[in-house]
Every structure is written in C-alpha cells, then in structure tokens.
Design a protein around this motif. Structure first.
Motif, PDB file in Angstrom:
ATOM      1  N   LEU A  36      50.313  46.942  48.684  1.00 58.10           N
ATOM      2  CA  LEU A  36      50.091  45.499  48.787  1.00 58.10           C
ATOM      3  C   LEU A  36      51.410  44.729  48.777  1.00 58.10           C
ATOM      4  O   LEU A  36      51.543  43.711  49.455  1.00 58.10           O
ATOM      5  N   ASP A  37      52.374  45.219  48.037  1.00 57.76           N
ATOM      6  CA  ASP A  37      53.686  44.573  48.026  1.00 57.76           C
ATOM      7  C   ASP A  37      54.350  44.677  49.399  1.00 57.76           C
ATOM      8  O   ASP A  37      54.927  43.705  49.896  1.00 57.76           O
ATOM      9  N   GLY A  40      52.511  42.345  51.820  1.00 60.56           N
ATOM     10  CA  GLY A  40      52.909  40.960  51.570  1.00 60.56           C
ATOM     11  C   GLY A  40      54.288  40.650  52.110  1.00 60.56           C
ATOM     12  O   GLY A  40      54.548  39.555  52.607  1.00 60.56           O
ATOM     13  N   SER A  41      55.171  41.629  52.027  1.00 59.19           N
ATOM     14  CA  SER A  41      56.538  41.432  52.506  1.00 59.19           C
ATOM     15  C   SER A  41      56.622  41.476  54.026  1.00 59.19           C
ATOM     16  O   SER A  41      57.210  40.596  54.646  1.00 59.19           O
ATOM     17  N   ARG A  45      55.224  38.020  55.266  1.00 60.75           N
ATOM     18  CA  ARG A  45      56.579  37.501  55.059  1.00 60.75           C
ATOM     19  C   ARG A  45      56.683  36.619  53.812  1.00 60.75           C
ATOM     20  O   ARG A  45      57.272  35.538  53.836  1.00 60.75           O
ATOM     21  N   LEU A  46      56.094  37.105  52.739  1.00 56.30           N
ATOM     22  CA  LEU A  46      56.154  36.392  51.464  1.00 56.30           C
ATOM     23  C   LEU A  46      57.457  36.740  50.764  1.00 56.30           C
ATOM     24  O   LEU A  46      57.923  37.872  50.815  1.00 56.30           O
ATOM     25  N   ASP A  48      60.166  37.210  47.504  1.00 56.75           N
ATOM     26  CA  ASP A  48      60.098  37.982  46.260  1.00 56.75           C
ATOM     27  C   ASP A  48      59.476  37.175  45.123  1.00 56.75           C
ATOM     28  O   ASP A  48      58.759  37.712  44.295  1.00 56.75           O
ATOM     29  N   ARG A  51      55.461  37.161  45.846  1.00 60.89           N
ATOM     30  CA  ARG A  51      54.678  38.399  45.859  1.00 60.89           C
ATOM     31  C   ARG A  51      54.306  38.864  44.460  1.00 60.89           C
ATOM     32  O   ARG A  51      53.178  39.301  44.226  1.00 60.89           O
ATOM     33  N   LEU A  54      51.463  36.768  42.947  1.00 66.38           N
ATOM     34  CA  LEU A  54      50.221  37.027  43.670  1.00 66.38           C
ATOM     35  C   LEU A  54      49.636  38.391  43.325  1.00 66.38           C
ATOM     36  O   LEU A  54      48.419  38.535  43.160  1.00 66.38           O
ATOM     37  N   LEU A  55      50.491  39.402  43.185  1.00 61.96           N
ATOM     38  CA  LEU A  55      50.001  40.719  42.780  1.00 61.96           C
ATOM     39  C   LEU A  55      49.465  40.698  41.353  1.00 61.96           C
ATOM     40  O   LEU A  55      48.450  41.334  41.052  1.00 61.96           O
TER      41      LEU A  55
END
Length: 116
Positions: A36-37, A40-41, A45-46, A48, A51, A54-55
């Motif tokens: 998931l990380d 998201g990245s 394009r979230l 640091d 992310r 959100l996690l």
C-alpha cells in the motif's frame, strides 16, 4: 513495529488463538503495508508526510471493523482529520498525537470500568 506489537498483544489477549488465521492475518498485514505504501507513492503520487498518516488511518479502520469498536472508529476519523488535513503544520501532528493518547486512556478507563 506497531503491527508486530498488535500481533503480539492479540496472541496473548485473545483465547483461544486460531493459529492458522492468526499467521495468515499477520503475513497478510506484513505484505499489505509495504504494498500500500508503494501504491500510494507510485500510483497516487502521495508525499511521505501523507502516506504515513493514511496508512495509520487505514490500519485503525481495519482494527475498528475487526473489533466492532465505535471508539476506534471515532479515533480513526479524528486522527485522519488532524494528521492528514493539518499534516503540514506542527499543530496537526500534536493534535493527532493527542487524539491517539486520549483514545488510549479512554480505552484503559473503559476497560477498568467494565471489569470492576
């Protein structure tokens, strides 16, 4: 580290432990968090700073569903508001930490009242 702590706590707190379900759940969580990380990245394009909260919120929501706990659900919602919306500011980080600390104290006090 939080995942490992939660797994150890459930191992000792929940009796009887269904070993197969427990191991499957821990392995699934250990695989899901980095995946998931990465999603998201790369996909969304979230940054640091976004992310992580959100996690953590997603983890709290999964725990709230598993425990069927309104307290954890409210904690997840408040944490998401403070950590994600106000994430760029130090006040947002402090308020998110205060929400988690207050929820922990509320859970401890509620547990004591239930057993007394």
């Amino acid at each position: 580290m939080v995942l490992a702590g939660t797994a150890v706590w459930y191992w000792f707190a929940v009796r009887p432990v269904h070993r197969g379900r427990f191991v499957l759940g821990v392995v699934a969580a250990l695989l899901a968090v980095p995946l998931l990380d990465l999603v998201g990245s790369w996909q969304f394009r979230l940054g640091d700073g976004l992310r992580g909260p959100l996690l953590a919120t997603l983890g709290l929501l999964v725990l709230a569903a598993y425990e069927r706990s309104v307290l954890v659900l409210v904690t997840a919602a408040l944490f998401a508001v403070f950590a994600v919306v106000l994430s760029a500011d130090l006040v947002g980080v402090l308020l998110a930490a205060i929400v988690l600390l207050a929820a922990a104290f509320a859970a401890l006090l509620r547990h004591r009242r239930d057993t007394a």
